[in-house]
Design an enzyme around this catalytic site. Structure first.
Site, PDB file in Angstrom:
ATOM      1  N   HIS A 195       7.743  -5.202  22.125  1.00 42.50           N
ATOM      2  CA  HIS A 195       8.856  -5.308  22.905  1.00 42.50           C
ATOM      3  C   HIS A 195       8.150  -6.655  23.805  1.00 42.50           C
ATOM      4  O   HIS A 195       6.547  -6.700  23.698  1.00 42.50           O
ATOM      5  CB  HIS A 195       8.924  -3.994  23.861  1.00 42.50           C
ATOM      6  CG  HIS A 195      10.275  -3.474  23.129  1.00 42.50           C
ATOM      7  ND1 HIS A 195       9.507  -2.676  21.981  1.00 42.50           N
ATOM      8  CD2 HIS A 195      11.209  -3.593  22.910  1.00 42.50           C
ATOM      9  CE1 HIS A 195      10.893  -2.636  21.776  1.00 42.50           C
ATOM     10  NE2 HIS A 195      11.693  -2.877  22.102  1.00 42.50           N
ATOM     11  N   LYS A 221       7.418  -3.833  29.756  1.00 40.09           N
ATOM     12  CA  LYS A 221       8.085  -1.942  29.252  1.00 40.09           C
ATOM     13  C   LYS A 221       7.198  -1.611  29.904  1.00 40.09           C
ATOM     14  O   LYS A 221       6.483  -1.462  28.731  1.00 40.09           O
ATOM     15  CB  LYS A 221       8.493  -2.287  27.509  1.00 40.09           C
ATOM     16  CG  LYS A 221       8.999  -1.280  26.834  1.00 40.09           C
ATOM     17  CD  LYS A 221       9.779  -1.278  25.925  1.00 40.09           C
ATOM     18  CE  LYS A 221      10.216  -0.084  24.985  1.00 40.09           C
ATOM     19  NZ  LYS A 221      11.416   0.280  25.824  1.00 40.09           N
TER      20      LYS A 221
END
Ligand code: NAP
Length: 266
Positions: free
Chosen positions: A155, A159
Site C-alpha cells: 500500500h 496508510k
C-alpha cells in the site's frame, strides 16, 4: 426506488472525495451532508475541489444527524473515528457503509450485536474492489489444496493500519479451509525482528508501504515443485466506487451487519 439520502464522513480524504463524486453522479443517491473534523459550519462547495456541491459540513455527528437524518452514512476516515461514527449511526437508526479499516475483532463484534439489536443494516467492507473480493475467494478455494501460503500486501505509505484489512480478511478466509500448520523450518530464527512478517494461524503476512502504490496484494501458495500466485492491483481509488455504490443500495435491504463485500455479491 426512493432516493437514498447519504452523508459522507471524510470527504477531503482520498477515498471520501471519490465517494462524493460517485454519490453526486449516481441517480437515486442524494448527498445531504458531510462529516469533516475541520470546516464545521461551511458549505462543501467552499472547499477546494467541491465547487457547486452545496451541502452542509458538520464536525459533530449528532448535530449532523439532528439537522437532517440520512438513510446511509458512508465512513472513510480513520479507525478510531470510523468506529465511533458507525456506533453512533446504528444507535440513531442510520445504516452505515464502512470502508474504514483497522477495527478490532471486539469492535466488530460489538457493532454486529448493536446492528442485530437495532435490526438495522450495516456493511463493513475492508475492500470495495470487486477484483480484490475475487482474489480472496480464489485464495480461499486454493487453500483447500495448498496449506503453505504467504500474503504480501502493498500500500501507499500514508496508510495507518498494518496489516491491511484485506490481508486479514484473506487470512481469515484461507484459515476457514486450510489445515492448521506452522509454516517454515521449525528451527527458523529471525536475525532481524519482523523479517518473517506477522503470524496468522501459522501463515505469514508481509506489509509493504511505499509512495506510488495504491492498494495491491499477492497471495502465494507453495507446494512440492510448484507455486500459485493470485494477485490483485487497484491503480486508482475510483476502482473502489462501484463496490461502495452496491453497498449503499444493498444496505437499505439488510437488517444485520455484513462484513465483507464478498458476502453481498452473487
Ligand atoms: P485519507 O486520505 O487519510 O482520508 C481520511 C480522511 O478522514 C481525512 O480527510 C481526515 O481528515 C478525515 N478524518 C479524520 N478524522 C475525521 C473525523 N473525526 N471526522 C471526519 N473526517 C475525519 O485516507 P483514505 O486513503 O481516504 O482512506 C480512508 C480509510 O479508508 C482508511 O481507513 C483506509 O484504510 C480505508 N480504505 C478502504 C478501502 C476499501 O476498499 N474499503 C480502500 C482504500 C482505503 P484530516 O486529513 O484532516 O485528518
Amino acid at each position: 426506488m426512493a432516493t437514498i439520502k447519504v452523508t459522507i464522513a471524510g470527504p477531503r480524504g482520498r477515498m471520501g472525495s471519490e465517494a462524493v463524486k460517485m454519490v453526486e453522479s449516481t441517480e437515486g443517491l442524494k448527498l445531504i451532508s458531510v462529516l469533516d473534523n475541520k470546516n464545521n459550519g461551511k458549505s462543501l462547495s467552499e472547499l477546494e475541489g467541491f465547487a457547486g456541491i452545496d451541502v452542509p459540513v458538520f464536525s459533530d455527528i449528532n448535530e449532523c444527524f439532528q439537522a437532517d437524518s440520512p438513510d446511509v452514512l458512508i465512513d472513510l476516515t480513520t479507525p478510531e473515528t470510523g468506529y465511533i461514527h458507525t456506533k453512533t449511526a446504528l444507535e440513531q437508526g442510520v445504516r452505515p457503509v464502512v470502508g474504514t479499516t483497522g477495527f478490532s475483532n471486539e469492535q466488530l463484534q460489538e457493532l454486529t450485536d448493536l446492528a442485530k439489536e437495532k435490526q438495522l443494516g450495516c456493511i463493513i467492507a475492508p475492500n470495495f474492489a470487486v477484483g480484490a473480493v475475487l482474489m480472496m475467494k480464489f485464495s480461499q478455494m486454493a487453500a483447500k489444496y495448498f496449506e503453505d501460503v504467504e500474503i504480501i500486501e502493498l500500500h501507499h505509505d500514508q496508510k495507518l493500519d498494518a496489516p491491511s484489512g484485506t490481508a486479514v480478511k484473506t487470512a481469515e478466509m484461507i484459515a476457514s479451509q486450510r489445515k492448521p500448520k506452522v509454516q517454515g523450518h521449525p528451527g527458523e530464527k529471525e536475525t532481524l525482528e519482523g523479517a518473517r512478517g506477522a503470524d496468522y494461524d501459522g501463515m505469514h503476512i508481509h506489509s509493504v508501504r511505499l509512495p506510488g502504490l495504491i492498494a495491491h496484494q499477492q497471495v502465494m501458495f507453495g507446494a512440492d515443485g510448484q507455486t500459485l500466485t493470485i494477485k490483485h492491483d487497484s491503480y486508482n481509488r475510483a476502482s473502489f466506487m462501484s463496490g461502495v455504490k452496491v453497498c449503499v443500495e444493498t444496505v437499505m435491504n439488510l437488517d444485520t451487519l455484513v462484513y465483507g463485500l464478498e458476502n453481498i455479491l452473487d
